[in-house]
Design a protein around this motif. Structure first.
Motif, PDB file in Angstrom:
ATOM      1  N   ASP A   1       0.831  -1.315  -0.155  1.00 52.46           N
ATOM      2  CA  ASP A   1      -0.026   0.040  -0.139  1.00 52.46           C
ATOM      3  C   ASP A   1       0.793   1.370  -0.032  1.00 52.46           C
ATOM      4  OD1 ASP A   1      -2.606  -1.338  -0.073  1.00 52.46           O
ATOM      5  OD2 ASP A   1      -2.610  -1.400   2.217  1.00 52.46           O
ATOM      6  N   GLY A   2       2.073   1.030   0.023  1.00 55.49           N
ATOM      7  CA  GLY A   2       2.951   2.336   0.197  1.00 55.49           C
ATOM      8  C   GLY A   2       3.696   2.873  -1.047  1.00 55.49           C
ATOM      9  N   PRO A   3       4.805   3.542  -1.005  1.00 52.31           N
ATOM     10  CA  PRO A   3       5.431   4.023  -2.351  1.00 52.31           C
ATOM     11  C   PRO A   3       5.600   2.960  -3.382  1.00 52.31           C
ATOM     12  CG  PRO A   3       6.753   4.671  -0.156  1.00 52.31           C
ATOM     13  CD  PRO A   3       5.646   3.550  -0.039  1.00 52.31           C
ATOM     14  N   GLY A   4       5.239   3.509  -4.578  1.00 50.48           N
ATOM     15  CA  GLY A   4       5.391   2.535  -5.627  1.00 50.48           C
ATOM     16  C   GLY A   4       4.048   1.754  -6.146  1.00 50.48           C
ATOM     17  N   LYS A   5       2.898   1.844  -5.365  1.00 49.53           N
ATOM     18  CA  LYS A   5       1.653   1.134  -5.431  1.00 49.53           C
ATOM     19  C   LYS A   5       1.279   1.522  -6.682  1.00 49.53           C
ATOM     20  CE  LYS A   5      -2.924   0.727  -3.776  1.00 49.53           C
ATOM     21  NZ  LYS A   5      -3.743   0.979  -2.773  1.00 49.53           N
ATOM     22  N   ARG A   6       0.709   0.569  -7.524  1.00 45.44           N
ATOM     23  CA  ARG A   6       0.088   0.970  -8.882  1.00 45.44           C
ATOM     24  C   ARG A   6      -1.655   0.247  -8.738  1.00 45.44           C
ATOM     25  NH1 ARG A   6       4.473  -1.758 -12.652  1.00 45.44           N
ATOM     26  NH2 ARG A   6       4.181  -3.356 -11.095  1.00 45.44           N
ATOM     27  N   ALA A   7      -2.340   1.071  -9.522  1.00 54.06           N
ATOM     28  CA  ALA A   7      -3.524   0.802  -9.418  1.00 54.06           C
ATOM     29  C   ALA A   7      -4.049  -0.423 -10.440  1.00 54.06           C
ATOM     30  CB  ALA A   7      -4.417   1.856  -9.873  1.00 54.06           C
ATOM     31  N   ASN A   8      -3.159  -0.665 -11.511  1.00 53.49           N
ATOM     32  CA  ASN A   8      -3.277  -1.642 -12.361  1.00 53.49           C
ATOM     33  C   ASN A   8      -2.495  -2.954 -12.233  1.00 53.49           C
ATOM     34  OD1 ASN A   8      -0.772  -0.594 -13.003  1.00 53.49           O
ATOM     35  ND2 ASN A   8      -0.946  -1.137 -15.086  1.00 53.49           N
ATOM     36  N   ALA A   9      -1.990  -2.821 -11.082  1.00 50.23           N
ATOM     37  CA  ALA A   9      -1.215  -4.176 -10.821  1.00 50.23           C
ATOM     38  C   ALA A   9      -1.796  -5.230  -9.961  1.00 50.23           C
ATOM     39  CB  ALA A   9       0.236  -3.770  -9.824  1.00 50.23           C
ATOM     40  N   VAL A  10      -1.529  -6.388 -10.086  1.00 55.00           N
ATOM     41  CA  VAL A  10      -2.035  -7.576  -9.305  1.00 55.00           C
ATOM     42  C   VAL A  10      -1.144  -7.565  -8.051  1.00 55.00           C
ATOM     43  CG1 VAL A  10      -2.204  -9.978  -9.104  1.00 55.00           C
ATOM     44  CG2 VAL A  10      -2.940  -8.849 -11.290  1.00 55.00           C
ATOM     45  N   ARG A  11      -1.477  -7.511  -6.664  1.00 55.34           N
ATOM     46  CA  ARG A  11      -0.886  -7.563  -5.647  1.00 55.34           C
ATOM     47  C   ARG A  11      -0.826  -8.765  -4.934  1.00 55.34           C
ATOM     48  NH1 ARG A  11      -1.917  -2.650  -2.725  1.00 55.34           N
ATOM     49  NH2 ARG A  11      -3.294  -3.655  -1.408  1.00 55.34           N
ATOM     50  N   VAL A  12       0.653  -9.064  -4.697  1.00 56.14           N
ATOM     51  CA  VAL A  12       1.023 -10.618  -4.289  1.00 56.14           C
ATOM     52  C   VAL A  12       1.813 -10.328  -2.975  1.00 56.14           C
ATOM     53  CG1 VAL A  12       2.050 -12.589  -4.828  1.00 56.14           C
ATOM     54  CG2 VAL A  12       0.807 -11.527  -6.567  1.00 56.14           C
ATOM     55  N   LEU A  13       1.598 -10.954  -2.090  1.00 58.63           N
ATOM     56  CA  LEU A  13       2.333 -11.269  -0.803  1.00 58.63           C
ATOM     57  C   LEU A  13       2.748 -12.706  -0.589  1.00 58.63           C
ATOM     58  CD1 LEU A  13       1.760  -9.335   2.660  1.00 58.63           C
ATOM     59  CD2 LEU A  13       2.470 -11.973   2.657  1.00 58.63           C
ATOM     60  N   VAL A  14       4.186 -12.919  -0.529  1.00 56.57           N
ATOM     61  CA  VAL A  14       4.697 -14.314  -0.432  1.00 56.57           C
ATOM     62  C   VAL A  14       5.212 -14.647   0.935  1.00 56.57           C
ATOM     63  CG1 VAL A  14       6.195 -15.921  -1.186  1.00 56.57           C
ATOM     64  CG2 VAL A  14       5.248 -14.352  -2.889  1.00 56.57           C
ATOM     65  N   LEU A  15       4.749 -15.245   1.810  1.00 58.11           N
ATOM     66  CA  LEU A  15       5.173 -15.364   3.335  1.00 58.11           C
ATOM     67  C   LEU A  15       6.069 -16.622   3.349  1.00 58.11           C
ATOM     68  CD1 LEU A  15       4.681 -14.353   6.527  1.00 58.11           C
ATOM     69  CD2 LEU A  15       3.258 -16.400   6.377  1.00 58.11           C
ATOM     70  N   VAL A  16       7.097 -16.445   3.671  1.00 64.11           N
ATOM     71  CA  VAL A  16       8.338 -17.466   3.949  1.00 64.11           C
ATOM     72  C   VAL A  16       8.637 -17.720   5.565  1.00 64.11           C
ATOM     73  CG1 VAL A  16      10.382 -18.542   3.381  1.00 64.11           C
ATOM     74  CG2 VAL A  16       9.189 -16.871   1.633  1.00 64.11           C
TER      75      VAL A  16
END
Length: 502
Positions: free
Chosen positions: A385-400
């Motif tokens: 949600d921070g700097p560099g966020k783009r409206a047209n991007a698919v947002r993915v979080l990878v937890l290791v």
């Protein structure tokens, strides 16, 4: 007279029935013929659409290289359109590149000759299909476990307390003492063994003991006499054999030892055996009380970005995370990084500078601390949600992670406000930590963030990691060994890269 009339009428009825039968037979045969040709049309249309979709999806994975995309599309079309090409005429196949997120359009058409419908003036069916796919623009954050257990594959627990792990210590002198090694071969029955330097085990300087063995050894009592809760005094390990120091002679650099001691962590006795000169002499080290410095004390080297460890699975996981960044295209995609242990912190905000992302992984010098998965999820969401966020991007979080959630922010009662920053007061407890993590995963999902989880090793709550991935609309991947980490990251990349958009 009457009989003759009846025969004439019967012959007349038979004369009318035969033409009707012939007419109905012709109509029936026409329907049968049409159904065969219609079936060929339906099969051709179905196969063509499937072949086009497969070609589009395959091509999208090769973007942005249009040359590679066209070659891959053609390969998949040829593999999946056998009926079309063998039965059809005027077969056409084309790959184009409409405006969009690395988009590919595949179109095909063909004439399928009829067999029976031509009796009715229809000599072919025309079939066509098209498929659009795009390799999606991605905003990705890797949320990376750096808790203390991430070095436990390199160093093993031999005491009942999990705060102590056997390890070699520094190759270079620490506290003025040489790295302890056997000075000569020993057989299975020797109880007096010679080292190159035994002073590390006899120091009565508290700061020296702390620098060599960790915070619990911040004492004037020398290592070979120091015991604590869950810790036996003077335990050492050579190869796989545990020994207990019962005496030290500094002038001759010899130790008197009891051989073949029990591994109290596993309950298994070790076996007295012969050992070769120059074998490393390991000792218990810790650091969990305040500075959480165990893993960096345990490693051979003073940690830097170019020389570190060993600290497995941490080292392999860092390499795998760096490899993960190479599976994406900085022309279109952005990646960020978060590290978490007792609390979470931003290593790199979203950027298309993947070298900077890899550098942020290298900057994590050693693992330490507890496992605050809910805060890791929260800070990962903050990056997306921070700097560099783009409206047209698919947002993915990878937890290791290689372990179990055991720490959380705030009180046992979940509060979203406790997860709005990169700092938090922490509490401990597995069930509470997992409950907080599930709620943070739901919060991310509500923000259109897809969550993938990767579990490393065997000390995992697999159902919990499946739950987190399910809440986030992603998948859980398991990597029982570090060798399988690359495969897990590749699977995540494949899941996120492409989509049919028709």
């Amino acid at each position: 007279m009457n009989g003759s009339l009846i025969k004439v009428v019967a012959r007349g009825e038979r004369g009318q029935a035969l033409p009707l039968f012939a007419l109905f037979l012709l109509i029936f045969l026409g329907f049968v013929a049409m159904s065969i040709d219609v079936g060929r049309y339906v099969w051709a249309r179905t196969q063509m659409q499937a072949a086009v979709d497969a070609a589009a999806l395959a091509a999208a994975q090769s973007m942005p290289s249009q040359t590679d995309a066209a070659a891959k599309a053609t390969e998949y079309w040829m593999d999946n359109s056998g009926f079309i090409r063998s039965q059809g005429t005027n077969v056409q196949f084309a790959v184009t590149y409409p405006e969009g997120n690395k988009a590919v359009r595949v179109e095909a058409r063909a004439d399928i000759p009829t067999w029976f419908a031509r009796l009715f003036g229809v000599d072919h069916w025309q079939v066509s299909a098209s498929g659009d796919a795009e390799s999606q623009v991605l905003d990705i954050v890797v949320v990376f476990d750096i808790s203390g257990s991430m070095c436990f594959d390199s160093f093993r627990q031999t005491e009942t307390s999990g705060a102590y792990m056997m390890s070699p210590g520094r190759l270079t002198p620490a506290g003025g003492f040489n790295f302890p090694r056997l000075a000569a071969n020993i057989n299975a029955t020797q109880t007096t063994i010679q080292l190159n330097d035994v002073r590390i085990f006899t120091s009565t300087n508290a700061s020296t003991n702390r620098s060599n063995f960790g915070t619990t050894f911040n004492s004037t009592t020398p290592y070979w006499q120091r015991s604590a809760s869950g810790l036996r005094a003077g335990m050492i390990m050579i190869d796989n054999e545990l020994m207990r120091i019962t005496g030290v002679n500094v002038s001759t650099n010899t130790l008197t030892v009891q051989r073949g001691q029990r591994n109290d962590a596993t309950g298994v006795m070790t076996t007295a055996t012969s050992h070769a000169a120059n074998a490393e002499v390991w000792a218990n080290r810790t650091g969990y009380s305040s500075t959480s410095d165990y893993c960096q004390l345990a490693s051979y080297y003073t940690p830097t970005t170019t020389q570190n460890g060993p600290a497995q699975p941490f080292d392999a996981a860092i390499d795998a995370a760096k490899y993960f960044t190479t599976l994406f295209d900085p022309t279109y995609d952005k990646i960020g990084a978060v590290r978490y242990s007792t609390t979470a912190a931003i290593s790199q905000n979203l950027t298309s500078n993947f070298s900077a992302v890899r550098g942020s992984f290298d900057a994590i010098l050693w693992p330490a601390g507890a496992t605050n998965i809910p805060h890791g999820l929260a800070v990962g969401r903050q990056v997306l949600d921070g700097p560099g966020k783009r409206a047209n991007a698919v947002r993915v979080l990878v937890l290791v992670t290689d372990g179990i959630a055991n720490t959380y922010c705030g009180s046992a009662t979940y509060s979203a406000a406790n997860y709005n920053s990169t700092s938090c007061s922490t509490g401990s407890g597995v069930s509470t930590a997992e409950n907080h993590a599930r709620q943070e995963a739901q919060r991310a999902a509500n923000g259109d963030i897809i969550i993938f989880t990767i579990g490393l090793g065997d000390d995992l709550n697999r159902q919990f990691l499946r739950d987190i991935a399910a809440i986030g609309g992603g998948q859980f991947y398991e990597a029982p060994t570090t060798a399988q980490l690359d495969e897990a990251f590749e699977a995540v990349a494949e899941q996120t890269h492409i989509a049919l958009v028709r």
